[in-house]
Design a protein around this motif. Structure first.
Motif, PDB file in Angstrom:
ATOM      1  N   ALA A   1      76.092  -2.404  63.677  1.00 13.13           N
ATOM      2  CA  ALA A   1      76.302  -2.414  65.137  1.00 13.13           C
ATOM      3  C   ALA A   1      76.461  -0.984  65.642  1.00 13.13           C
ATOM      4  O   ALA A   1      76.716  -0.057  64.879  1.00 13.13           O
ATOM      5  CB  ALA A   1      77.536  -3.231  65.470  1.00 13.13           C
ATOM      6  N   ASN A   2      76.270  -0.823  66.924  1.00 12.32           N
ATOM      7  CA  ASN A   2      76.474   0.423  67.699  1.00 12.32           C
ATOM      8  C   ASN A   2      75.287   1.402  67.617  1.00 12.32           C
ATOM      9  O   ASN A   2      74.857   1.935  68.605  1.00 12.32           O
ATOM     10  CB  ASN A   2      77.754   1.175  67.301  1.00 12.32           C
TER      11      ASN A   2
ATOM     12  N   PHE B   1      78.012   1.220  71.568  1.00 14.99           N
ATOM     13  CA  PHE B   1      79.237   0.551  71.134  1.00 14.99           C
ATOM     14  C   PHE B   1      79.344  -0.853  71.748  1.00 14.99           C
ATOM     15  O   PHE B   1      79.267  -1.011  72.970  1.00 14.99           O
ATOM     16  CB  PHE B   1      80.456   1.400  71.542  1.00 14.99           C
ATOM     17  N   ASP B   2      79.501  -1.839  70.897  1.00 17.81           N
ATOM     18  CA  ASP B   2      79.633  -3.256  71.296  1.00 17.81           C
ATOM     19  C   ASP B   2      78.389  -3.794  72.019  1.00 17.81           C
ATOM     20  O   ASP B   2      78.456  -4.839  72.665  1.00 17.81           O
ATOM     21  CB  ASP B   2      80.865  -3.487  72.188  1.00 17.81           C
TER      22      ASP B   2
ATOM     23  N   HIS C   1      82.807  -9.442  70.136  1.00 12.50           N
ATOM     24  CA  HIS C   1      81.824  -8.441  70.519  1.00 12.50           C
ATOM     25  C   HIS C   1      80.465  -8.947  70.022  1.00 12.50           C
ATOM     26  O   HIS C   1      80.315  -9.394  68.887  1.00 12.50           O
ATOM     27  CB  HIS C   1      82.172  -7.045  69.982  1.00 12.50           C
TER      28      HIS C   1
ATOM     29  N   ASP D   1      77.486  -7.638  69.408  1.00  7.59           N
ATOM     30  CA  ASP D   1      76.453  -6.845  68.724  1.00  7.59           C
ATOM     31  C   ASP D   1      76.082  -7.376  67.344  1.00  7.59           C
ATOM     32  O   ASP D   1      74.903  -7.581  67.042  1.00  7.59           O
ATOM     33  CB  ASP D   1      76.850  -5.355  68.668  1.00  7.59           C
ATOM     34  N   ASN D   2      77.076  -7.625  66.479  1.00  6.98           N
ATOM     35  CA  ASN D   2      76.748  -8.096  65.127  1.00  6.98           C
ATOM     36  C   ASN D   2      76.194  -9.517  65.130  1.00  6.98           C
ATOM     37  O   ASN D   2      75.151  -9.782  64.516  1.00  6.98           O
ATOM     38  CB  ASN D   2      77.983  -8.083  64.204  1.00  6.98           C
TER      39      ASN D   2
ATOM     40  N   THR E   1      87.629  -4.208  60.826  1.00  8.72           N
ATOM     41  CA  THR E   1      87.205  -3.938  62.209  1.00  8.72           C
ATOM     42  C   THR E   1      88.432  -3.875  63.113  1.00  8.72           C
ATOM     43  O   THR E   1      88.515  -3.025  64.008  1.00  8.72           O
ATOM     44  CB  THR E   1      86.241  -5.046  62.674  1.00  8.72           C
TER      45      THR E   1
ATOM     46  N   ARG F   1      89.385  -0.756  65.547  1.00 12.17           N
ATOM     47  CA  ARG F   1      89.395  -0.892  67.008  1.00 12.17           C
ATOM     48  C   ARG F   1      90.733  -0.451  67.594  1.00 12.17           C
ATOM     49  O   ARG F   1      90.805  -0.058  68.752  1.00 12.17           O
ATOM     50  CB  ARG F   1      89.071  -2.336  67.421  1.00 12.17           C
TER      51      ARG F   1
ATOM     52  N   ARG G   1      87.341   7.523  65.275  1.00 13.33           N
ATOM     53  CA  ARG G   1      87.408   6.866  63.963  1.00 13.33           C
ATOM     54  C   ARG G   1      87.314   7.858  62.810  1.00 13.33           C
ATOM     55  O   ARG G   1      87.388   7.462  61.645  1.00 13.33           O
ATOM     56  CB  ARG G   1      86.289   5.815  63.865  1.00 13.33           C
TER      57      ARG G   1
ATOM     58  N   GLY H   1      78.564   0.183  62.577  1.00 14.88           N
ATOM     59  CA  GLY H   1      79.605  -0.716  63.086  1.00 14.88           C
ATOM     60  C   GLY H   1      80.922   0.024  63.179  1.00 14.88           C
ATOM     61  O   GLY H   1      80.996   1.170  63.623  1.00 14.88           O
ATOM     62  N   ALA H   2      81.971  -0.641  62.707  1.00 16.07           N
ATOM     63  CA  ALA H   2      83.301  -0.030  62.756  1.00 16.07           C
ATOM     64  C   ALA H   2      83.546   0.874  61.549  1.00 16.07           C
ATOM     65  O   ALA H   2      84.642   1.394  61.375  1.00 16.07           O
ATOM     66  CB  ALA H   2      84.347  -1.133  62.807  1.00 16.07           C
TER      67      ALA H   2
END
Ligand SMILES: Nc1ncnc2c1ncn2[C@@H]1O[C@H](COP(=O)(O)OP(=O)(O)OP(=O)(O)O)[C@@H](O)[C@H]1O
Ligand SMILES: N[C@@H](CCO)C(=O)O
Length: 642
Positions: free
Chosen positions: A21-22, A27-28, A147, A149-150, A230, A234, A283, A312-313
């Motif tokens: 993701a992202n 993002f999201d 979210h 995205d995934n 995740t 976040r 992050r 992703g995260a």
């Protein structure tokens, strides 16, 4: 369906891809599906069955096998399935044996939880025969993973952008219910009715669009050997951002979604467009080495690199590149190593979305897939094999009549003949082909054995269609050019010589329906063959040895023409008068086309069942036949095999 069939346990497979993701600034919002899979093999026991029904059992192999709960009320996938079923007034899971094989590492930013959620929604859809459309499947997934995205990329596949709708206040409240109510952790003392009225997913929570993806771009996942949940990743994000940072990301995302679809990809554009100021800077404390890897590995230092970001995260780093993967990986390993972080890496493809019974499935499922493909734009736009047009014209000039024989139904006449006119302009009934014969092979029924006992021989009476050999004989064809072994074999059986075109699986193995095992899906057949001791690659034993009487192998159109100078000399005609000059012009124009065979991703089984071949190799396959009445020109039968 017979009663015997009804009481058989039902089996199916669900396969969900990993996702990143992202992709830097999205993002999201954006997600990308990758070639690592979560695979569920499900056996469902019906209560009407005469065999004893087992308690539901989950087994698990691969990533996370030691950590994942195997209780259906605790496991994420089965809890999601139960939630969706209960929203449809089905209170219990039926008795199932569920084997999960997972290739997606947990808590690494590769969408393991999104995949588990999508698998749960698809499991409920199949178990409850809910027939939910994709948008509704997504609604339920979004009730669990908020979210989009995934889960969206895992469901639909490819490079996807999505947003959540602004909902009415009352609906918003429903979507905002705490996760613990959607997916209750069942307490040990839970009674029968506990958690039976879950919050229903509102309609149309999320919308998505698929962006283009340049086929030369692949992904390198650099995966640190530690987990980062995740939720934790976040927590470090701010609630508010400066206008400057938001504009920075929006500018890049707007460019990125198009830039990744352009061929050849532009590294200068993409590298900058994959930068981010919304999540990565916050992050970096959680992923030691992140700023160094993303700034020291650039298109200038690493040939082939397009862009690099946190996946992703995190903690995985995703590098998009066209080449030089090993070099990028090597340097990333070193940079992480300097900070004491051990990593693994994998080169991944961008893949399609989730599938139930991936691959061709059973012959019936294969037919459904074929029919869907027939209706697709991809099918309309397939191009003929290189050299087909010019070689056919040559044969035509030499006095052969050419006919197209296709297994299509007559209701595909317009589509077929438009295609022929497109690639063989002015061709039909004029410069190239005499006519088109429709065998309607696909709509002819087969007799399917009532009980699937793979060792039981059911004889050869299962097909009522007219085979290609009989058709060629009726047409007085003198030669068939075809890429499927069973078709050339059928011709040889009625003394019509045949050229087996190309070097395809379906040209080396027979796809016949003689025993009940030929009606199994690939997964079922594999299990059966492994149990029989035939190993994983049992289909290798099906390969037919050459030479075969009356059949010649030709690898391309050049070899087709050469055949007429050698073994096929006896059916070669004296060239007729040269064709008028205008035809030379047509031939020259045509050389612009005719290049490649359209490829559609194929399942794990390399052309296990005969008709599957049309999905990934729809092309012109010729046969030869002559009709030598002295006045009429002889006929060359060209068989179009789809
Ligand atoms: N196949 C699975 N079956 C059951 N639970 C799973 C499965 N896959 C993931 N999970 C649960 O999800 C957790 C990981 O989710 P998390 O959202 O933290 O990371 P991720 O999905 O791997 O990464 P990201 O969301 O950043 O891409 C696991 O620790 C596990 O509890
Ligand atoms: N967009 C989410 C993806 C998590 O998989 C995040 O970065 O937190």
């Amino acid at each position: 369906m017979t009663s015997t069939q009804r009481t058989q346990p039902r089996k199916f497979v669900i396969r969900v891809p990993a996702t990143s993701a992202n992709i830097g600034p999205g993002f999201d919002v954006v997600g990308l599906s990758l070639s690592l899979y979560l695979t569920l093999t499900v056996t469902v026991y019906h209560h009407s069955s005469s065999i004893s029904i087992p308690e539901s059992v989950i087994s698990y192999s691969g990533e996370g096998a030691n950590d994942v709960p195997l209780d259906i009320y605790k496991n994420l996938t089965t809890r999601v399935a139960l939630y969706v079923l209960r929203c449809h007034d089905i209170q219990k899971l039926p008795s199932i044996i569920l084997h999960v094989h997972n290739e997606i590492p947990f808590g690494r930013g590769l969408g393991s939880s999104g995949a588990a959620v999508i698998a749960g929604v698809l499991l409920a859809n199949a178990l409850g025969n809910l027939n939910l459309p994709q948008s509704r499947l997504l609604d339920f997934a979004l009730m669990v993973e908020r979210h989009p995205d995934n889960v969206t990329a895992a469901l639909v596949g490819g490079f996807v952008g999505s947003y959540l709708n602004e909902l009415e206040p009352a609906t918003m409240e429903a979507v905002s219910v705490p996760l613990s109510e959607v997916l209750p952790e069942y307490p040990p003392d839970a009674g029968e009715d506990w958690g039976k009225s879950p919050p229903m997913a509102p309609l149309n929570i999320g919308h998505y669009v698929r962006f283009g993806w340049a086929k030369e771009i692949r992904a390198l996942a650099i995966i640190p050997r530690f987990e980062l949940s995740t939720a934790k990743a976040r927590e470090v994000l701010p609630l508010f951002y400066s206008r400057k940072d938001l504009v920075f990301n929006m500018q890049r995302l707007a460019v990125l979604t198009t830039a990744l679809g352009q061929s050849p990809p532009d590294p200068g554009l993409i590298y900058e467009a994959m930068k981010d100021r919304v999540h990565q800077p916050y992050r970096k404390a959680l992923v030691p080495g992140l700023p160094e890897v993303t700034s020291r590995i650039t298109p200038q230092t690493h040939k082939g690199l397009l862009g690099i970001c946190l996946s992703g995260a995190g903690p995985t780093i995703l590098a998009l590149a066209t080449e030089g993967f090993e070099n990028i990986a090597h340097d990333a390993v070193q940079i992480f190593g300097e900070r004491g972080v051990e990593v693994d890496w994998k080169i991944l493809n961008i893949v399609g979305g989730s599938e139930v019974n991936p691959g061709w499935g059973t012959p019936d499922q294969t037919m459904i897939k074929c029919n869907l493909f027939y209706k697709s734009e991809e099918f309309k736009n397939v191009s003929p094999i290189s050299g087909a047009y010019n070689s056919l014209r040559k044969l035509k000039f030499e006095g052969f009549q050419l006919a197209v024989l296709t297994a299509r139904d007559k209701d595909m006449k317009d589509l077929t003949e438009t295609w022929i006119e497109r690639w063989y302009p002015g061709g039909l009934l004029k410069d190239v082909f005499e006519t088109v014969y429709y065998s309607e092979d696909f709509t002819k029924t087969r007799e399917i054995p009532s009980a699937v006992r793979a060792d039981e021989l059911v004889g050869t009476a299962s097909e009522s269609r007219l085979d290609k050999g009989e058709m060629c004989k009726n047409l007085q064809a003198r030669l068939l050019i075809d890429d499927a072994l069973e078709n050339v074999r059928d011709c040889a059986g009625v003394a019509v010589p045949a050229l087996l075109f190309g070097d395809y699986d379906w040209g080396n193995r027979l796809s016949v329906f003689r025993t009940t095992k030929d009606f199994l899906s690939f997964e079922e057949r594999k299990e059966y063959e492994i149990n029989q001791g035939n190993g994983m690659e049992w289909w290798m034993h099906d390969t037919v040895g050459f030479p075969l009487n009356g059949i010649w192998k030709v690898k391309d159109w050049q070899q087709v023409l050469e055949w007429f100078e050698g073994p096929g000399k006896h059916i070669k005609r004296n060239p007729t008068e040269p064709i008028a000059k205008k035809n030379e012009k047509v031939a020259a124009l045509l050389s612009m086309y005719c290049d490649r065979v359209a490829k559609v991703p194929r399942g794990p089984e390399p052309c296990l069942q005969s008709r599957a071949r049309i999905l990934y190799d729809p092309k012109m396959n010729p046969i030869v036949r002559p009709t030598p009445p002295p006045i009429r020109a002889p006929i060359l039968g060209l068989i179009l095999e789809y």
